[in-house]
Design a protein around this motif. Structure first.
Motif, PDB file in Angstrom:
ATOM      1  N   ALA A 129     -67.737   5.256 -26.326  1.00 28.64           N
ATOM      2  CA  ALA A 129     -66.607   5.160 -25.396  1.00 28.64           C
ATOM      3  C   ALA A 129     -67.148   4.931 -23.998  1.00 28.64           C
ATOM      4  O   ALA A 129     -67.597   5.862 -23.329  1.00 28.64           O
ATOM      5  CB  ALA A 129     -65.779   6.442 -25.455  1.00 28.64           C
ATOM      6  N   VAL A 130     -67.133   3.678 -23.575  1.00 27.49           N
ATOM      7  CA  VAL A 130     -67.725   3.312 -22.293  1.00 27.49           C
ATOM      8  C   VAL A 130     -66.788   2.370 -21.556  1.00 27.49           C
ATOM      9  O   VAL A 130     -66.230   1.447 -22.158  1.00 27.49           O
ATOM     10  CB  VAL A 130     -69.096   2.615 -22.476  1.00 27.49           C
ATOM     11  N   ASP A 131     -66.601   2.608 -20.283  1.00 30.95           N
ATOM     12  CA  ASP A 131     -65.919   1.636 -19.436  1.00 30.95           C
ATOM     13  C   ASP A 131     -66.640   1.577 -18.096  1.00 30.95           C
ATOM     14  O   ASP A 131     -67.734   2.142 -17.945  1.00 30.95           O
ATOM     15  CB  ASP A 131     -64.431   1.939 -19.287  1.00 30.95           C
ATOM     16  N   LYS A 132     -66.060   0.925 -17.136  1.00 33.71           N
ATOM     17  CA  LYS A 132     -66.779   0.640 -15.895  1.00 33.71           C
ATOM     18  C   LYS A 132     -67.159   1.895 -15.118  1.00 33.71           C
ATOM     19  O   LYS A 132     -68.180   1.920 -14.431  1.00 33.71           O
ATOM     20  CB  LYS A 132     -65.935  -0.288 -15.017  1.00 33.71           C
ATOM     21  N   LYS A 133     -66.383   2.942 -15.228  1.00 35.02           N
ATOM     22  CA  LYS A 133     -66.708   4.146 -14.475  1.00 35.02           C
ATOM     23  C   LYS A 133     -68.016   4.775 -14.960  1.00 35.02           C
ATOM     24  O   LYS A 133     -68.642   5.544 -14.235  1.00 35.02           O
ATOM     25  CB  LYS A 133     -65.577   5.173 -14.565  1.00 35.02           C
ATOM     26  N   HIS A 134     -68.436   4.423 -16.169  1.00 35.29           N
ATOM     27  CA  HIS A 134     -69.663   4.983 -16.715  1.00 35.29           C
ATOM     28  C   HIS A 134     -70.917   4.294 -16.192  1.00 35.29           C
ATOM     29  O   HIS A 134     -72.020   4.603 -16.642  1.00 35.29           O
ATOM     30  CB  HIS A 134     -69.633   4.930 -18.247  1.00 35.29           C
TER      31      HIS A 134
END
Length: 599
Positions: free
Chosen positions: A572-577
């Motif tokens: 579970a990865v998006d830009k905030k990561h």
């Protein structure tokens, strides 16, 4: 280093405020005597004792607790998904933060990235102030350069350690007064690129001051033969290039300018720094690629011998040689061997193992490679067999149920022990399972993740040259004749692979995909992957999200049958990561120090 560490206790009083009497044994002074700044900073030996604190702040990546996770990308799995895989980047405080953090402790379990780095930055700034204070230090120019060069390097390096996880920071270049106003622009957070460019100033200045190696310098003669871990010109040049390359990378450049592409000018500067290092290595022979026959010396040695070989430029500080047995090794071997100290078995994923090429040097997705998904471990490249333990391989020397790996469905090392391998593999880079592996030898094993080694320099040089203006596979830096393609082939050839086929060097984009794959294999499990995927803006790319296992039965001839790749978890990865969250107790101290976006 032992000789100089004798003086550390003198210097701690200026950072921690401890009493003078705690230094009596070192100073051979009467209890009523006062320790002055002249005692601590007046000569090379005592000043170096103060500098030694910064070596003591270098985190040993996988030994911050009994064992702690330090690989956060698509490389490994445990018996259950890691919190990072579920998007929970607040976790794993035993590596990043922690109430147990103690920069002055000699116990590796007390080390944390955040606390250690900020402490060391203050020590660096204090050292830089004292070395220039009129009438305080008395010594040769060479001694002064050694001291100042180390302080400059460590200020840049500990900022790099913070920023590669949490993004840009205020770049403090002086000793902060406890009552100082923190609301000025001087203490506002910078973006990563801005911070990295300040790091490069420190690394460049350090490289100009430091010797090629301490064994070849006057101040290093007192510890000659024991200077392997001391910061020198190669360290400074390596991180000079690395800071430029990170700043040039797409994710960092997008944060600073909005452009999801390489900064060609900064790539050229990175290539020049790496070129300067490689040229110096060629001329001096101080660092050179480890021969293939002893490649594993980069990562581990038996009999309490320090690893690193001829190739590793920077390694973690060794705090306790006995810690390996209860941390690194115990977390990467079958629990039934009696070495597992309660840690969950950390094992490689099947998706990651697909990066390893075939013996002919072709990636497995090349139709001409000869790869057979129904017989996935036959005829793979040499590094695969050095790194990966798969079904049927010998696990250790002792006879019995654990002598050979049973990683098929229902096999002992898949389902018969707890914890067993969750993916159908174990990895050997830091736990050399095989015919020589015994409990008694494992007790004396020394194994550490390198921070910087020459193979990494070659691959970063290739990447930087490739994306410089007028760059590409057949281009070179302005100060070193090796092309980007030749640099990659240097690493491949050492691993007994042929040169990269021309079709994979047709243009910079095709070539870059091979750099990515080569970094995945050569630098496997070294902690580089998480940084790489993020700086390339690929951490949330669908190609790198799935973590898989291999399920199969074993035929009567020992071969795998019914081979099936199984999805275990999709990260579970998006830009905030792109950046880790900062603990709220730090982001609420003053308004100029905000939390990272999305957290």
């Amino acid at each position: 280093m032992k000789t100089i560490k004798y003086f550390i206790s003198i210097c701690l009083i200026f950072v921690l405020g401890i009493s003078a009497t705690s230094c009596e044994d070192y100073l051979d002074k009467a209890p009523e005597s006062d320790i002055t700044e002249k005692d601590a900073f007046g000569n090379f030996n005592s000043f170096q004792g103060f500098v030694e604190q910064m070596y003591n702040c270098i985190m040993d990546p996988d030994k911050g607790g009994a064992w702690n996770r330090c690989l956060f990308a698509d490389e490994t799995l445990g018996p259950s998904p890691y919190p990072f895989d579920q998007g929970n980047y607040w976790s794993n405080e035993t590596y990043f933060f922690g109430v147990a953090a103690s920069p002055t402790s000699l116990n590796s379990r007390d080390k944390r990235v955040w606390e250690n780095a900020w402490y060391a930055i203050r020590v660096a700034n204090l050292a830089l102030a004292k070395i220039e204070e009129e009438g305080l230090f008395s010594g040769s120019d060479e001694e002064k350069n050694h001291l100042k060069g180390q302080a400059l390097f460590f200020r840049g390096w500990f900022y790099f350690e913070i920023c590669r996880f949490w993004g840009g920071m205020p770049y403090v270049q002086k000793v902060i007064d406890p009552v100082e106003d923190m609301f000025s622009d001087e203490y506002a957070r910078l973006n990563f690129k801005e911070t990295a460019l300040k790091m490069t100033e420190d690394f460049r200045a350090a490289a100009n001051l430091l010797p090629n190696h301490w064994d070849q310098s006057g101040p290093g003669q007192a510890t000659k033969g024991h200077n392997h871990g001391r910061i020198n010109k190669f360290h400074a040049l390596g991180y000079l290039g690395k800071a430029y390359l990170f700043a040039a990378s797409p994710m960092i450049n997008e944060e600073a300018t909005g452009s999801n592409a390489y900064d060609a000018e900064l790539c050229a500067k990175a290539a020049q720094a790496f070129g300067e290092l490689l040229k110096l290595a060629d001329e001096t022979g101080i660092y050179k690629m480890q021969p293939w026959q002893t490649w594993t010396d980069c990562f581990w040695r038996w009999s309490y011998e320090r690893p690193g070989g001829t190739e590793c430029i920077m390694m973690p500080t060794i705090y306790d040689r006995g810690r390996v047995r209860w941390s690194t090794t115990g977390a990467m071997v079958p629990s039934s061997l009696g070495l597992n100290s309660g840690s969950s078995a950390d094992v490689p994923t099947h998706n990651y193992i697909k990066n390893y090429a075939m013996a002919n040097g072709l990636p497995i997705n090349d139709p001409e490679s000869g790869y057979n998904p129904n017989d996935p471990w036959t005829n793979r490249e040499p590094r695969f067999y050095k790194d990966i333990l798969y079904d049927g391989c010998q696990v250790w020397a002792t006879t019995g149920a654990d002598q050979f790996a049973q990683l098929y469905n229902g096999g002992r090392h898949r389902n018969g022990i707890n914890p067993a391998s969750s993916t159908g593999y174990y990895y050997k880079r830091y736990a050399p399972l095989g015919p020589d592996f015994t409990t008694s030898r494992a007790d004396q094993l020394q194994t550490y993740k390198p921070y910087l080694r020459l193979a990494d320099i070659y691959l970063m040089y290739a990447e930087a040259v490739n994306f410089s203006s007028n760059g590409g596979p057949n281009a070179a830096s302005s100060n070193y004749s090796m092309t980007a393609l030749e640099a990659v082939n240097t690493v491949r050839n050492r691993a007994q692979l042929p040169d990269l086929e021309s079709k994979y060097a047709a243009n910079r984009d095709v070539f870059f995909e091979e750099i990515i794959r080569e970094r995945a294999v050569e630098l496997a499990f070294e902690g580089q992957r998480f940084d790489d995927l993020r700086r390339w803006n690929r951490n949330y790319d669908p190609r790198y999200l799935e973590k898989t296992a291999v399920d199969f039965d074993r035929d009567s001839d020992g071969k795998p049958i019914n081979v099936r790749e199984r999805l275990v978890i999709k990260r579970a990865v998006d830009k905030k990561h792109n950046w880790l969250p900062i603990q709220t107790k730090y982001t609420t101290q003053y308004s100029g120090f905000p939390q990272n976006p999305g957290w």
